[in-house]
Design a protein around this motif. Structure first.
Motif, short mmCIF file in Angstrom:
data_model
loop_
_atom_site.label_atom_id
_atom_site.label_comp_id
_atom_site.label_asym_id
_atom_site.label_seq_id
_atom_site.Cartn_x
_atom_site.Cartn_y
_atom_site.Cartn_z
N LEU A 100 -9.26 -70.48 85.64
CA LEU A 100 -9.84 -70.69 86.97
C LEU A 100 -8.68 -71.10 87.88
CD1 LEU A 100 -12.31 -71.02 88.88
CD2 LEU A 100 -12.49 -73.37 88.06
N ASN A 101 -8.29 -70.21 88.75
CA ASN A 101 -7.19 -70.46 89.68
C ASN A 101 -5.92 -71.00 89.00
OD1 ASN A 101 -9.09 -69.66 91.48
ND2 ASN A 101 -8.66 -71.26 92.97
N GLY A 102 -5.53 -70.32 87.91
CA GLY A 102 -4.25 -70.64 87.28
C GLY A 102 -4.29 -71.75 86.24
N GLN A 103 -5.48 -72.30 86.00
CA GLN A 103 -5.61 -73.37 84.99
C GLN A 103 -6.84 -73.08 84.14
OE1 GLN A 103 -6.03 -77.06 87.25
NE2 GLN A 103 -4.25 -77.83 86.18
N ALA A 104 -6.79 -73.50 82.87
CA ALA A 104 -7.99 -73.41 82.04
C ALA A 104 -9.10 -74.22 82.72
CB ALA A 104 -7.71 -73.97 80.65
N MET A 105 -10.32 -73.71 82.61
CA MET A 105 -11.44 -74.38 83.31
C MET A 105 -11.51 -75.86 82.94
SD MET A 105 -14.97 -73.24 84.49
CE MET A 105 -15.69 -72.31 83.19
N ILE A 106 -11.30 -76.18 81.67
CA ILE A 106 -11.44 -77.58 81.25
C ILE A 106 -10.39 -78.48 81.91
CG2 ILE A 106 -9.96 -77.51 79.19
CD1 ILE A 106 -12.19 -79.14 77.75
N CYS A 107 -9.26 -77.91 82.31
CA CYS A 107 -8.22 -78.73 82.97
C CYS A 107 -8.71 -79.24 84.32
CB CYS A 107 -6.93 -77.94 83.13
SG CYS A 107 -6.13 -77.63 81.54
N HIS A 108 -9.53 -78.46 84.99
CA HIS A 108 -10.11 -78.94 86.26
C HIS A 108 -10.99 -80.17 85.99
CE1 HIS A 108 -9.00 -75.39 88.78
NE2 HIS A 108 -8.97 -74.80 87.60
N THR A 109 -11.76 -80.08 84.90
CA THR A 109 -12.65 -81.19 84.53
C THR A 109 -11.83 -82.41 84.11
OG1 THR A 109 -14.16 -79.49 83.74
CG2 THR A 109 -14.67 -81.74 83.10
N ILE A 110 -10.79 -82.16 83.31
CA ILE A 110 -9.89 -83.26 82.88
C ILE A 110 -9.28 -83.94 84.10
CG2 ILE A 110 -7.68 -83.75 81.76
CD1 ILE A 110 -8.41 -81.59 79.67
N ASN A 111 -8.83 -83.15 85.06
CA ASN A 111 -8.20 -83.72 86.26
C ASN A 111 -9.15 -84.64 87.01
OD1 ASN A 111 -5.87 -82.34 85.71
ND2 ASN A 111 -6.28 -80.67 87.14
N LYS A 112 -10.42 -84.26 87.04
CA LYS A 112 -11.41 -85.09 87.74
C LYS A 112 -11.64 -86.42 87.00
CE LYS A 112 -12.65 -82.76 91.42
NZ LYS A 112 -12.06 -81.48 91.27
N LEU A 113 -11.54 -86.39 85.67
CA LEU A 113 -11.92 -87.56 84.87
C LEU A 113 -10.78 -88.50 84.55
CD1 LEU A 113 -14.30 -86.21 82.09
CD2 LEU A 113 -14.88 -87.18 84.31
N SER A 114 -9.54 -88.00 84.61
CA SER A 114 -8.44 -88.73 83.96
C SER A 114 -8.26 -90.16 84.48
CB SER A 114 -7.14 -87.95 84.05
OG SER A 114 -6.87 -87.69 85.39
N THR A 115 -8.57 -90.41 85.73
CA THR A 115 -8.41 -91.78 86.24
C THR A 115 -9.72 -92.57 86.15
OG1 THR A 115 -8.90 -91.01 88.46
CG2 THR A 115 -6.58 -91.12 87.85
N GLN A 116 -10.75 -91.96 85.60
CA GLN A 116 -12.06 -92.62 85.61
C GLN A 116 -12.43 -93.27 84.28
OE1 GLN A 116 -15.45 -90.78 87.45
NE2 GLN A 116 -14.28 -88.98 88.06
N VAL A 117 -11.73 -92.91 83.20
CA VAL A 117 -12.12 -93.40 81.87
C VAL A 117 -10.87 -93.84 81.10
CG1 VAL A 117 -14.21 -91.96 81.70
CG2 VAL A 117 -12.02 -91.05 80.90
N ASP A 118 -11.09 -94.56 80.00
CA ASP A 118 -9.96 -95.04 79.20
C ASP A 118 -9.40 -93.95 78.30
OD1 ASP A 118 -9.89 -97.98 79.85
OD2 ASP A 118 -12.00 -97.70 79.39
N GLN A 119 -10.27 -93.07 77.80
CA GLN A 119 -9.83 -92.04 76.87
C GLN A 119 -10.70 -90.79 77.04
OE1 GLN A 119 -9.13 -91.60 72.05
NE2 GLN A 119 -10.54 -93.11 72.76
N ILE A 120 -10.07 -89.61 76.90
CA ILE A 120 -10.84 -88.36 76.98
C ILE A 120 -10.83 -87.71 75.59
CG2 ILE A 120 -10.89 -86.01 77.93
CD1 ILE A 120 -9.80 -87.14 80.55
#
Ligand SMILES: Nc1nc2c(ncn2[C@@H]2O[C@H](COP(=O)(O)OP(=O)(O)OP(=O)(O)O)[C@@H](O)[C@H]2O)c(=O)[nH]1
Ligand SMILES: [Mg+2]
Length: 196
Positions: A28-48
């Motif tokens: 999705l626009n040059g990144q795996a779809m899950i990377c968009h989701t990871i980017n949204k979450l990375s500052t919100q939780v302790d561990q993914i």
């Protein structure tokens, strides 16, 4: 002390409507779809954590813990959730799907506030109209009830969570937050929108 919160990103489905290509890994626009989701979450939780039933090595390349469903029968999203609930050492588990690249950046904070205020067992996000049954904040003790529900042959997530005290948090203020990509056409539409 702030509670510990783990997130699990569900990427364990068959993605039939995407043509069987692993949905988390489609571009999705040059990144795996899950990377968009990871980017949204990375500052919100302790561990993914990432829940995937194939292509695990590709998910591991980003350095996250990857695990498959304890039951390898593609029993649906609850199978991934119950496996994660049993593994987590955190106070709460945030569950999101891999195919919602526009998740709110205040998702965890608002679900937690709703859960605590209402002294609920879990919180579910809503777009203002519909509940989003794969966007949940869960207490780990719920693993037993979820496992019993699966063992009884049940699969519908909202039927499961209605057995418990549920807080519903509306994100009607963010209209695109739960855009969900199931088909190549939906992916193309979102790619065009993001590029604008
Ligand atoms: N762990 C696990 N996750 C699942 C399973 N089925 C679906 N999911 C995940 O649940 C979320 C919502 O499911 P769907 O949108 O139906 O995805 P899907 O089942 O891969 O796609 P379709 O085959 O087109 O229905 C996605 O993040 C999927 O990866 C499963 O059997 N196990
Ligand atoms: Mg499905």
């Amino acid at each position: 002390m702030a509670p510990q919160i783990d997130a699990v990103i569900l990427a364990g489905g068959m993605a039939r409507r995407m043509g069987g290509n692993d949905k988390g890994l489609v571009d999705l626009n040059g990144q795996a779809m899950i990377c968009h989701t990871i980017n949204k979450l990375s500052t919100q939780v302790d561990q993914i954590l990432i829940n995937a039933n194939r292509n695990q090595a590709q998910y591991e390349q980003w350095g996250y813990t990857v695990f498959s469903d304890q039951d390898s029968g593609y029993l649906g999203p609850l199978a991934g959730m119950v496996t994660a609930l049993k593994q987590t050492q955190a106070d709460y588990l945030l569950v999101v799907p891999c195919d919602c690249p526009m998740l709110p950046t205040d998702l965890t904070a608002r679900l937690l506030a709703a859960l605590e205020q209402q002294q609920a067992d879990l919180a579910v996000a809503s777009d203002g109209e519909y509940e989003q049954p794969v966007v949940l904040l869960l207490k780990p003790h719920l693993a037993a009830s979820m496992q019993a529900f699966l063992d009884a042959g049940e699969r519908k997530i909202d039927f499961w969570y209605r057995q418990h005290k549920v807080a519903v948090e509306s994100f009607a203020d963010q209209p695109n937050a739960f855009v969900n990509i199931n088909t190549p056409e939906q992916k193309q539409q979102l790619a065009t929108q993001i590029a604008k």
